[in-house]
Design an enzyme around this catalytic site. Sequence first.
Site, PDB file in Angstrom:
ATOM      1  N   PHE A  91      -6.925  -4.701  -4.328  1.00 21.85           N
ATOM      2  CA  PHE A  91      -7.832  -3.605  -3.970  1.00 21.85           C
ATOM      3  C   PHE A  91      -7.305  -2.246  -4.420  1.00 21.85           C
ATOM      4  CE2 PHE A  91      -8.673  -6.765  -0.618  1.00 21.85           C
ATOM      5  CZ  PHE A  91     -10.059  -6.781  -0.590  1.00 21.85           C
ATOM      6  N   ASP A 147       0.863  -1.186   0.000  1.00 22.39           N
ATOM      7  CA  ASP A 147       0.000   0.000   0.000  1.00 22.39           C
ATOM      8  C   ASP A 147       0.895   1.230   0.000  1.00 22.39           C
ATOM      9  OD1 ASP A 147      -1.930   2.100   0.858  1.00 22.39           O
ATOM     10  OD2 ASP A 147      -3.262   0.381   1.119  1.00 22.39           O
ATOM     11  N   ASN A 148       0.532   2.225  -0.824  1.00 18.94           N
ATOM     12  CA  ASN A 148       1.349   3.454  -0.832  1.00 18.94           C
ATOM     13  C   ASN A 148       0.871   4.455   0.222  1.00 18.94           C
ATOM     14  OD1 ASN A 148      -0.989   4.448  -1.956  1.00 18.94           O
ATOM     15  ND2 ASN A 148      -0.108   4.946  -3.954  1.00 18.94           N
ATOM     16  N   GLY A 199      -4.564   4.769   2.528  1.00 20.26           N
ATOM     17  CA  GLY A 199      -4.512   3.737   3.569  1.00 20.26           C
ATOM     18  C   GLY A 199      -3.913   4.253   4.873  1.00 20.26           C
ATOM     19  N   SER A 257     -10.968   5.438  -6.321  1.00 23.13           N
ATOM     20  CA  SER A 257     -12.343   4.936  -6.493  1.00 23.13           C
ATOM     21  C   SER A 257     -13.435   5.975  -6.215  1.00 23.13           C
ATOM     22  CB  SER A 257     -12.553   3.711  -5.604  1.00 23.13           C
ATOM     23  OG  SER A 257     -12.317   4.033  -4.260  1.00 23.13           O
ATOM     24  N   PHE A 261     -27.449  14.788  -3.314  1.00 23.78           N
ATOM     25  CA  PHE A 261     -27.111  15.130  -4.697  1.00 23.78           C
ATOM     26  C   PHE A 261     -28.244  14.753  -5.647  1.00 23.78           C
ATOM     27  CE2 PHE A 261     -22.441  14.426  -3.343  1.00 23.78           C
ATOM     28  CZ  PHE A 261     -22.350  15.743  -2.903  1.00 23.78           C
ATOM     29  N   ASP A 315       4.442   1.837  -4.135  1.00 24.72           N
ATOM     30  CA  ASP A 315       3.435   2.000  -5.180  1.00 24.72           C
ATOM     31  C   ASP A 315       3.518   0.855  -6.196  1.00 24.72           C
ATOM     32  OD1 ASP A 315       1.851   4.785  -6.287  1.00 24.72           O
ATOM     33  OD2 ASP A 315       2.168   3.138  -7.694  1.00 24.72           O
ATOM     34  N   ALA A 368      -6.527   1.037  -5.761  1.00 27.34           N
ATOM     35  CA  ALA A 368      -7.079   1.834  -6.867  1.00 27.34           C
ATOM     36  C   ALA A 368      -7.566   3.162  -6.307  1.00 27.34           C
ATOM     37  CB  ALA A 368      -8.254   1.091  -7.516  1.00 27.34           C
ATOM     38  N   TYR A 406     -14.351   6.420 -13.519  1.00 24.72           N
ATOM     39  CA  TYR A 406     -13.934   5.394 -12.547  1.00 24.72           C
ATOM     40  C   TYR A 406     -14.403   4.007 -13.006  1.00 24.72           C
ATOM     41  CZ  TYR A 406     -14.717   2.448  -8.443  1.00 24.72           C
ATOM     42  OH  TYR A 406     -14.797   1.390  -7.576  1.00 24.72           O
TER      43      TYR A 406
HETATM   44  N1  LIG Z   1     -15.913   1.476  -1.132  1.00 20.88           N
HETATM   45  C1  LIG Z   1     -16.826   0.972  -1.962  1.00 20.88           C
HETATM   46  O1  LIG Z   1     -18.038   1.099  -1.745  1.00 20.88           O
HETATM   47  C2  LIG Z   1     -16.399   0.196  -3.183  1.00 20.88           C
HETATM   48  C3  LIG Z   1     -17.386  -0.327  -4.021  1.00 20.88           C
HETATM   49  C4  LIG Z   1     -16.997  -1.061  -5.143  1.00 20.88           C
HETATM   50  C5  LIG Z   1     -15.654  -1.279  -5.410  1.00 20.88           C
HETATM   51  N2  LIG Z   1     -14.718  -0.748  -4.591  1.00 20.88           N
HETATM   52  C6  LIG Z   1     -13.305  -1.023  -4.894  1.00 20.88           C
HETATM   53  O2  LIG Z   1     -12.708  -1.641  -3.772  1.00 20.88           O
HETATM   54  C7  LIG Z   1     -11.347  -1.260  -3.652  1.00 20.88           C
HETATM   55  C8  LIG Z   1     -11.098  -0.754  -2.250  1.00 20.88           C
HETATM   56  O3  LIG Z   1     -11.979   0.322  -1.974  1.00 20.88           O
HETATM   57  P1  LIG Z   1     -11.834   1.130  -0.605  1.00 20.88           P
HETATM   58  O4  LIG Z   1     -13.101   1.859  -0.386  1.00 20.88           O
HETATM   59  O5  LIG Z   1     -11.300   0.231   0.423  1.00 20.88           O
HETATM   60  O6  LIG Z   1     -10.722   2.189  -1.048  1.00 20.88           O
HETATM   61  P2  LIG Z   1      -9.482   2.739  -0.226  1.00 20.88           P
HETATM   62  O7  LIG Z   1      -9.052   3.988  -0.922  1.00 20.88           O
HETATM   63  O8  LIG Z   1      -9.786   2.823   1.223  1.00 20.88           O
HETATM   64  O9  LIG Z   1      -8.377   1.610  -0.434  1.00 20.88           O
HETATM   65  C9  LIG Z   1      -7.525   1.556  -1.534  1.00 20.88           C
HETATM   66  C10 LIG Z   1      -6.104   1.418  -1.007  1.00 20.88           C
HETATM   67  O10 LIG Z   1      -5.194   1.280  -2.094  1.00 20.88           O
HETATM   68  C11 LIG Z   1      -4.060   2.087  -1.853  1.00 20.88           C
HETATM   69  N3  LIG Z   1      -3.513   2.411  -3.174  1.00 20.88           N
HETATM   70  C12 LIG Z   1      -4.120   3.120  -4.166  1.00 20.88           C
HETATM   71  N4  LIG Z   1      -3.330   3.181  -5.237  1.00 20.88           N
HETATM   72  C13 LIG Z   1      -2.202   2.502  -4.952  1.00 20.88           C
HETATM   73  C14 LIG Z   1      -1.014   2.217  -5.660  1.00 20.88           C
HETATM   74  N5  LIG Z   1      -0.806   2.667  -6.905  1.00 20.88           N
HETATM   75  N6  LIG Z   1      -0.052   1.489  -5.040  1.00 20.88           N
HETATM   76  C15 LIG Z   1      -0.226   1.035  -3.769  1.00 20.88           C
HETATM   77  N7  LIG Z   1      -1.327   1.285  -3.055  1.00 20.88           N
HETATM   78  C16 LIG Z   1      -2.307   2.008  -3.632  1.00 20.88           C
HETATM   79  C17 LIG Z   1      -4.575   3.273  -1.069  1.00 20.88           C
HETATM   80  O11 LIG Z   1      -3.584   3.904  -0.275  1.00 20.88           O
HETATM   81  C18 LIG Z   1      -5.646   2.628  -0.194  1.00 20.88           C
HETATM   82  O12 LIG Z   1      -5.131   2.200   1.047  1.00 20.88           O
HETATM   83  C19 LIG Z   1     -11.096  -0.234  -4.733  1.00 20.88           C
HETATM   84  O13 LIG Z   1     -10.462  -0.894  -5.807  1.00 20.88           O
HETATM   85  C20 LIG Z   1     -12.485   0.224  -5.145  1.00 20.88           C
HETATM   86  O14 LIG Z   1     -12.530   0.591  -6.486  1.00 20.88           O
HETATM   87  C21 LIG Z   1     -15.048  -0.018  -3.482  1.00 20.88           C
HETATM   88  O1  LIG Z   2     -22.648  13.724   0.217  1.00 20.84           O
HETATM   89  C1  LIG Z   2     -23.203  12.871  -0.505  1.00 20.84           C
HETATM   90  C2  LIG Z   2     -22.531  11.708  -0.954  1.00 20.84           C
HETATM   91  C3  LIG Z   2     -23.214  10.826  -1.763  1.00 20.84           C
HETATM   92  N1  LIG Z   2     -24.507  11.076  -2.117  1.00 20.84           N
HETATM   93  C4  LIG Z   2     -25.229  10.129  -2.968  1.00 20.84           C
HETATM   94  O2  LIG Z   2     -25.263   8.899  -2.283  1.00 20.84           O
HETATM   95  C5  LIG Z   2     -25.186   7.817  -3.218  1.00 20.84           C
HETATM   96  C6  LIG Z   2     -24.023   6.930  -2.835  1.00 20.84           C
HETATM   97  O3  LIG Z   2     -22.830   7.662  -3.082  1.00 20.84           O
HETATM   98  P1  LIG Z   2     -21.379   7.158  -2.608  1.00 20.84           P
HETATM   99  O4  LIG Z   2     -20.414   8.212  -3.014  1.00 20.84           O
HETATM  100  O5  LIG Z   2     -21.453   6.754  -1.196  1.00 20.84           O
HETATM  101  O6  LIG Z   2     -21.168   5.837  -3.432  1.00 20.84           O
HETATM  102  P2  LIG Z   2     -21.239   5.604  -5.015  1.00 20.84           P
HETATM  103  O7  LIG Z   2     -22.523   4.884  -5.285  1.00 20.84           O
HETATM  104  O8  LIG Z   2     -20.994   6.823  -5.776  1.00 20.84           O
HETATM  105  O9  LIG Z   2     -19.973   4.706  -5.266  1.00 20.84           O
HETATM  106  C7  LIG Z   2     -19.610   3.608  -4.454  1.00 20.84           C
HETATM  107  O10 LIG Z   2     -20.108   2.423  -4.965  1.00 20.84           O
HETATM  108  C8  LIG Z   2     -19.849   2.245  -6.312  1.00 20.84           C
HETATM  109  C9  LIG Z   2     -20.511   0.968  -6.701  1.00 20.84           C
HETATM  110  O11 LIG Z   2     -21.908   1.099  -6.571  1.00 20.84           O
HETATM  111  C10 LIG Z   2     -18.344   2.330  -6.587  1.00 20.84           C
HETATM  112  O12 LIG Z   2     -17.702   1.138  -6.691  1.00 20.84           O
HETATM  113  C11 LIG Z   2     -17.534   3.276  -5.724  1.00 20.84           C
HETATM  114  O13 LIG Z   2     -16.212   2.831  -5.475  1.00 20.84           O
HETATM  115  C12 LIG Z   2     -18.081   3.542  -4.414  1.00 20.84           C
HETATM  116  O14 LIG Z   2     -17.548   4.758  -3.990  1.00 20.84           O
HETATM  117  C13 LIG Z   2     -25.037   8.441  -4.589  1.00 20.84           C
HETATM  118  O15 LIG Z   2     -26.284   8.508  -5.203  1.00 20.84           O
HETATM  119  C14 LIG Z   2     -24.551   9.864  -4.293  1.00 20.84           C
HETATM  120  O16 LIG Z   2     -24.955  10.820  -5.246  1.00 20.84           O
HETATM  121  C15 LIG Z   2     -25.170  12.207  -1.678  1.00 20.84           C
HETATM  122  O17 LIG Z   2     -26.329  12.440  -1.995  1.00 20.84           O
HETATM  123  N2  LIG Z   2     -24.494  13.066  -0.879  1.00 20.84           N
END
Ligand SMILES: NC(=O)c1ccc[n+]([C@@H]2O[C@H](COP(=O)([O-])OP(=O)(O)OC[C@H]3O[C@@H](n4cnc5c(N)ncnc54)[C@H](O)[C@@H]3O)[C@@H](O)[C@H]2O)c1
Ligand SMILES: O=c1ccn([C@@H]2O[C@H](COP(=O)(O)OP(=O)(O)O[C@H]3O[C@H](CO)[C@H](O)[C@H](O)[C@H]3O)[C@@H](O)[C@H]2O)c(=O)[nH]1
Length: 328
Positions: free
Chosen positions: A72, A31-32, A36, A76, A207, A50, A74, A140
């Site tokens: 994981f 993890d970079n 994280g 996001s 939103f 990285d 990325a 994304y």
């Molecule tokens: N949070 C969600 O609701 C959600 C939904 C669908 C998919 N995802 C996917 O799940 C994964 C994890 O999501 P999260 O919410 O835990 O995100 P997060 O940002 O908390 O975790 C991602 C981690 O990857 C590390 N990272 C990013 N780029 C890097 C690189 N080039 N080298 C090394 N480390 C790197 C970051 O420092 C971080 O710790 C992501 O790939 C995201 O797209 C998340």
């Molecule tokens: O302050 C805010 C934040 C979000 N929203 C709304 O709440 C919903 C959920 O938004 P999030 O930002 O919590 O999540 P997203 O659905 O945009 O995206 C999440 O889920 C996706 C899959 O559904 C992706 O993978 C992504 O990584 C992850 O962030 C959306 O309709 C957004 O417009 C608001 O109304 N107000």
Amino acid sequence: MAVLVTGGAGYIGSHAVAALLERGEQVVIVDNLYQGHRDAVLGGKLYEGDLRDADFLATVFRENDIDGVIHFAANSLVGESMKDPGKYYHNNVYGTLCLLEQMQKAGVSRIVFSSTAATYGEPEKVPIDEYDRTVPTNAYGETKLAMEKMIRWFDVAHGIKFVSLRYFNAAGAHVSGRIGEDHNPESHLVPLVLQVALGQREHISVFGDDYPTEDGTCIRDYIHVSDLADAHILALERLRKGEESAIYNLGSGNGYSVKQVIDVSRQVTGHAIPAKIEPRRAGDPAVLIASSERARRELGWTPSRYKLEDIVSSSWEWHRAHPNGYEK
Ligand SMILES: NC(=O)c1ccc[n+]([C@@H]2O[C@H](COP(=O)([O-])OP(=O)(O)OC[C@H]3O[C@@H](n4cnc5c(N)ncnc54)[C@H](O)[C@@H]3O)[C@@H](O)[C@H]2O)c1
Ligand SMILES: O=c1ccn([C@@H]2O[C@H](COP(=O)(O)OP(=O)(O)O[C@H]3O[C@H](CO)[C@H](O)[C@H](O)[C@H]3O)[C@@H](O)[C@H]2O)c(=O)[nH]1
């Protein structure tokens, strides 16, 4: 043999690391620390660096006997990806290419990949299944789809077997209370709503309330982060058994609108949580709800915390105990 977890210091990754450790697996984390946290890593060997640094990544593969990767790492954030798509192509797509090249060199042939509901875009029907069309509405999701396709071609050419897990919206925190969601900046709905309950924000912005849904706000499928973590273990087991590559949706199958999330959070926290209607956020589809039948059938995955009240309560416990996240 160890499992390499990229992004294992992040939100979902740290919960997967915890689940692997609970099962007695050896874990190596890369993890970079861009998003994280060192304190989110409950065990295993953390390498700070990285994915796009080829020498660094080669060292990680050389120093450890890795039998599978859970990927994981990325960027996001939907909104950010619409303003700066280049950042997403560079980190997500190029980062994944660097990882696959090192896996190929090291002879590692199993990868579990964090994909997303954002690969579908505006769905043709709900619940969405894995055969539905994928036309992302944001940069994304487009990069995540490109990553999935790249991994598939590495399977075709080099036999790198994959399970791609398309998660819907992750929320909640680990039952131990030690790890939870702490993004900076935070953009996800559940933690932002809870920050209002903690008195850290005046109101929650909604939103858009002109979507074609019952109350006009976007509908999402919220899934507990520990249920997601469990699915990664099952996916890894599937690959270890030598089964074919596959794609699975991971969601609860229940859709909740933004207004419903705010209402449930009011009940859970006992706080009024003022809300303000604002313009739509670019790139947001109106409704995303998963059919996870395939994951249930083929992985034997059974999410145990699918009621929104339980998921929000789990997040609330973490946020109340850690109002400033991992900061001491
Ligand atoms: N949070 C969600 O609701 C959600 C939904 C669908 C998919 N995802 C996917 O799940 C994964 C994890 O999501 P999260 O919410 O835990 O995100 P997060 O940002 O908390 O975790 C991602 C981690 O990857 C590390 N990272 C990013 N780029 C890097 C690189 N080039 N080298 C090394 N480390 C790197 C970051 O420092 C971080 O710790 C992501 O790939 C995201 O797209 C998340
Ligand atoms: O302050 C805010 C934040 C979000 N929203 C709304 O709440 C919903 C959920 O938004 P999030 O930002 O919590 O999540 P997203 O659905 O945009 O995206 C999440 O889920 C996706 C899959 O559904 C992706 O993978 C992504 O990584 C992850 O962030 C959306 O309709 C957004 O417009 C608001 O109304 N107000």
